[in-house]
Design an enzyme around this catalytic site. Structure first.
Site, PDB file in Angstrom:
ATOM      1  N   CYS A  81       3.306   8.588   0.882  1.00 42.22           N
ATOM      2  CA  CYS A  81       3.914   7.689   1.862  1.00 42.22           C
ATOM      3  C   CYS A  81       4.106   6.341   1.187  1.00 42.22           C
ATOM      4  O   CYS A  81       3.141   5.736   0.724  1.00 42.22           O
ATOM      5  CB  CYS A  81       2.977   7.569   3.059  1.00 42.22           C
ATOM      6  SG  CYS A  81       3.499   6.337   4.258  1.00 42.22           S
TER       7      CYS A  81
ATOM      8  N   CYS B 285       7.171  -6.742   7.201  1.00 41.24           N
ATOM      9  CA  CYS B 285       8.247  -6.146   8.005  1.00 41.24           C
ATOM     10  C   CYS B 285       8.641  -7.147   9.070  1.00 41.24           C
ATOM     11  O   CYS B 285       7.810  -7.934   9.526  1.00 41.24           O
ATOM     12  CB  CYS B 285       7.733  -4.863   8.664  1.00 41.24           C
ATOM     13  SG  CYS B 285       8.965  -3.989   9.661  1.00 41.24           S
TER      14      CYS B 285
ATOM     15  N   CYS C 125       7.067  -4.356  15.831  1.00 43.68           N
ATOM     16  CA  CYS C 125       6.475  -3.351  16.736  1.00 43.68           C
ATOM     17  C   CYS C 125       5.051  -3.772  17.081  1.00 43.68           C
ATOM     18  O   CYS C 125       4.272  -4.151  16.207  1.00 43.68           O
ATOM     19  CB  CYS C 125       6.477  -1.960  16.099  1.00 43.68           C
ATOM     20  SG  CYS C 125       8.135  -1.365  15.753  1.00 43.68           S
TER      21      CYS C 125
ATOM     22  N   GLU D  57       0.819  -1.208   0.000  1.00 45.52           N
ATOM     23  CA  GLU D  57       0.000   0.000   0.000  1.00 45.52           C
ATOM     24  C   GLU D  57       0.852   1.256   0.000  1.00 45.52           C
ATOM     25  O   GLU D  57       1.955   1.284   0.539  1.00 45.52           O
ATOM     26  CB  GLU D  57      -0.992  -0.002   1.166  1.00 45.52           C
ATOM     27  CG  GLU D  57      -0.373  -0.122   2.534  1.00 45.52           C
ATOM     28  CD  GLU D  57      -1.439  -0.237   3.626  1.00 45.52           C
ATOM     29  OE1 GLU D  57      -2.017  -1.330   3.768  1.00 45.52           O
ATOM     30  OE2 GLU D  57      -1.661   0.740   4.330  1.00 45.52           O
TER      31      GLU D  57
ATOM     32  N   CYS E 138       1.761  -2.188  15.390  1.00 43.28           N
ATOM     33  CA  CYS E 138       1.795  -1.959  13.948  1.00 43.28           C
ATOM     34  C   CYS E 138       1.248  -3.157  13.171  1.00 43.28           C
ATOM     35  O   CYS E 138       1.634  -4.299  13.416  1.00 43.28           O
ATOM     36  CB  CYS E 138       3.235  -1.670  13.521  1.00 43.28           C
ATOM     37  SG  CYS E 138       3.406  -1.429  11.753  1.00 43.28           S
TER      38      CYS E 138
ATOM     39  N   CYS F 282      -0.685   2.209   9.343  1.00 45.29           N
ATOM     40  CA  CYS F 282       0.319   1.495   8.587  1.00 45.29           C
ATOM     41  C   CYS F 282      -0.009   0.009   8.399  1.00 45.29           C
ATOM     42  O   CYS F 282      -0.077  -0.749   9.355  1.00 45.29           O
ATOM     43  CB  CYS F 282       1.595   1.630   9.416  1.00 45.29           C
ATOM     44  SG  CYS F 282       3.063   1.297   8.554  1.00 45.29           S
TER      45      CYS F 282
HETATM   46  N1  SAH Z   1       9.732   1.039  10.051  1.00 49.18           N
HETATM   47  C1  SAH Z   1       9.783   2.465  10.075  1.00 49.18           C
HETATM   48  C2  SAH Z   1       8.789   3.150   9.173  1.00 49.18           C
HETATM   49  C3  SAH Z   1       7.385   2.632   9.067  1.00 49.18           C
HETATM   50  S1  SAH Z   1       6.192   3.048  10.240  1.00 49.18           S
HETATM   51  C4  SAH Z   1       9.682   2.980  11.493  1.00 49.18           C
HETATM   52  O1  SAH Z   1       9.549   2.186  12.397  1.00 49.18           O
HETATM   53  O2  SAH Z   1       9.814   4.171  11.690  1.00 49.18           O
HETATM   54  C5  SAH Z   1       5.975   4.792  10.339  1.00 49.18           C
HETATM   55  C6  SAH Z   1       5.599   5.260  11.740  1.00 49.18           C
HETATM   56  O3  SAH Z   1       4.278   4.862  12.097  1.00 49.18           O
HETATM   57  C7  SAH Z   1       6.509   4.689  12.816  1.00 49.18           C
HETATM   58  O4  SAH Z   1       6.796   5.684  13.755  1.00 49.18           O
HETATM   59  C8  SAH Z   1       5.640   3.611  13.427  1.00 49.18           C
HETATM   60  O5  SAH Z   1       6.063   3.265  14.714  1.00 49.18           O
HETATM   61  C9  SAH Z   1       4.275   4.266  13.382  1.00 49.18           C
HETATM   62  N2  SAH Z   1       3.130   3.370  13.476  1.00 49.18           N
HETATM   63  C10 SAH Z   1       2.959   2.153  12.947  1.00 49.18           C
HETATM   64  N3  SAH Z   1       1.753   1.645  13.241  1.00 49.18           N
HETATM   65  C11 SAH Z   1       1.125   2.582  13.986  1.00 49.18           C
HETATM   66  C12 SAH Z   1      -0.151   2.658  14.596  1.00 49.18           C
HETATM   67  N4  SAH Z   1      -1.029   1.657  14.516  1.00 49.18           N
HETATM   68  N5  SAH Z   1      -0.459   3.784  15.278  1.00 49.18           N
HETATM   69  C13 SAH Z   1       0.429   4.804  15.370  1.00 49.18           C
HETATM   70  N6  SAH Z   1       1.640   4.794  14.806  1.00 49.18           N
HETATM   71  C14 SAH Z   1       2.000   3.688  14.139  1.00 49.18           C
END
Ligand code: SAH
Length: 349
Positions: A103, A110, A114, A90, A117, A331
């Site tokens: 974006c 991935c 996290c 996406e 995410c 994301c």
């Molecule tokens: N892997 C990279 C970039 C992708 S995510 C990173 O970790 O930075 C982009 C941002 O969105 C990151 O700060 C991630 O922690 C955040 N993110 C992902 N899922 C999220 C969610 N459900 N709610 C809020 N932030 C989220």
């Protein structure tokens, strides 16, 4: 192979080794990376014989559009693209007053894990190629008819876990022979892979580095992000200082606020102490809950308090505007629900 994998130099040596004139490289490159053609036969100033040869040796593989969702709240569009091998990714187009921002995803899935995410729930499938990251931008320009002026590498994937391709992509998209998007308008977001932050710093690109911090102490961070078991916050901040020293570019810290986990006054105080006096910016993101986890968004009131506490300590803070919240803005959420629907269909058929 997609011909857009080739750099200008590679294209030149391919042409010269085939007995062609080297000026053809600039012509072909411009068709591919400025006029964004999807068919080699559209290259009208290239002789038919050479076009045939290009078609024999290479291809242009545009994505298939699997779905597009447009927010009725703010015009944000989420695109689901199907890649040549059937994988789905996406990309998002956000329209702001100052320009259009896209974006992009950097990997299929991935492996960083996290907890909040959606992109990482099924692990890593594979890295995206340079031409695939370019196609995310090119196809959105072709479909929307809008010029893209800003790029954030904040979609699915960890950009610094696909280091070489991401760097080539940044160089290509900012090149004057391509779309020439200023490096200052490109943001790479990372969960904090320390060695690669230092490698990136040494390249001295003028991009913005966004660091996903999400906690002010290692224990809380480890709860949210498995990668925190590998690197401490101290090590990460040292790498960020190195990046700033080398590039002069101010770091942007991302902090997703999760109710009761990292949004408390104590955590705000720790964060202020950690970042005080640093040339940085903090982006507070109300966490976007995913159905697989029971994390909740912070109360509005707590978000404001958190922000005020940082500001009192002289730290630059913004609360991220939630774009496209009616179209599964988080994301990896859209891709995940699309894949689940596809799987259901298969079971039923
Ligand atoms: N892997 C990279 C970039 C992708 S995510 C990173 O970790 O930075 C982009 C941002 O969105 C990151 O700060 C991630 O922690 C955040 N993110 C992902 N899922 C999220 C969610 N459900 N709610 C809020 N932030 C989220």
């Amino acid at each position: 192979m997609d011909i857009r994998e080739l750099s200008m130099e590679e294209l030149k040596s391919y042409l010269i080794s085939g007995g062609e004139k080297s000026f053809r490289a600039a012509q072909i490159y411009s068709w591919l990376h400025q006029k964004l053609v999807t068919d080699i036969d559209e290259m009208t100033n290239i002789p038919a014989g050479l076009r045939e040869k290009l078609k024999q040796d290479y291809e242009i593989a545009p994505f298939e559009v699997a779905d597009v969702l447009t927010s009725s709240l703010d015009g944000t569009s989420k695109y689901l693209f199907r890649l040549k091998d059937g994988n789905v990714i996406e990309s998002v187009l956000m329209k702001y007053k100052h320009g259009n921002s896209v974006c992009i995803s950097t990997q299929v899935g991935c492996r960083m894990g996290c907890r909040f995410c959606a992109s990482t729930l099924d692990g890593l499938e594979r890295n995206l190629e340079v031409s695939e990251m370019l196609e995310e931008i090119y196809l959105i320009q072709r479909l929307s008819g809008e010029r893209v002026s800003n790029i954030v590498l904040m979609g699915s994937g960890e950009p610094l876990d696909n280091f070489d391709n991401v760097i080539s992509f940044v160089k290509r998209i900012s090149d004057e022979n391509g779309l020439h998007i200023s490096q200052r308008n490109i943001t790479i977001s990372t969960c904090g892979l320390v060695e690669n932050i230092c490698r990136l710093a040494d390249l001295n690109l003028q991009i913005t580095l966004a660091l996903s911090l999400h906690a002010a102490d290692d224990e809380t961070r480890r709860e949210l992000m498995p990668v925190a078991k590998r690197y401490t916050i101290t090590e990460i901040l040292e790498a960020c200082s190195y990046f700033f020293e080398k590039t002069g570019r101010r770091i942007s810290f991302e902090y997703s606020l999760v109710a009761g986990v990292n949004d408390t006054p104590e955590e705000a105080e720790k964060l202020a102490a950690l970042l005080k006096g640093r040339n940085c910016h903090v982006n507070l993101i109300p966490v976007n809950p995913i159905k697989e986890r029971d994390y909740r968004k912070s109360e509005r009131q707590n978000i404001i308090k958190f922000k005020n506490h940082l500001e009192k300590n002289g730290i630059n803070v913004t609360i991220r505007r939630e774009m496209g919240s009616d179209i599964q803005g988080a994301c990896g959420q859209l891709r995940k629900s699309y894949l689940e629907k596809e799987a259901e269909k298969e079971v039923l058929s």
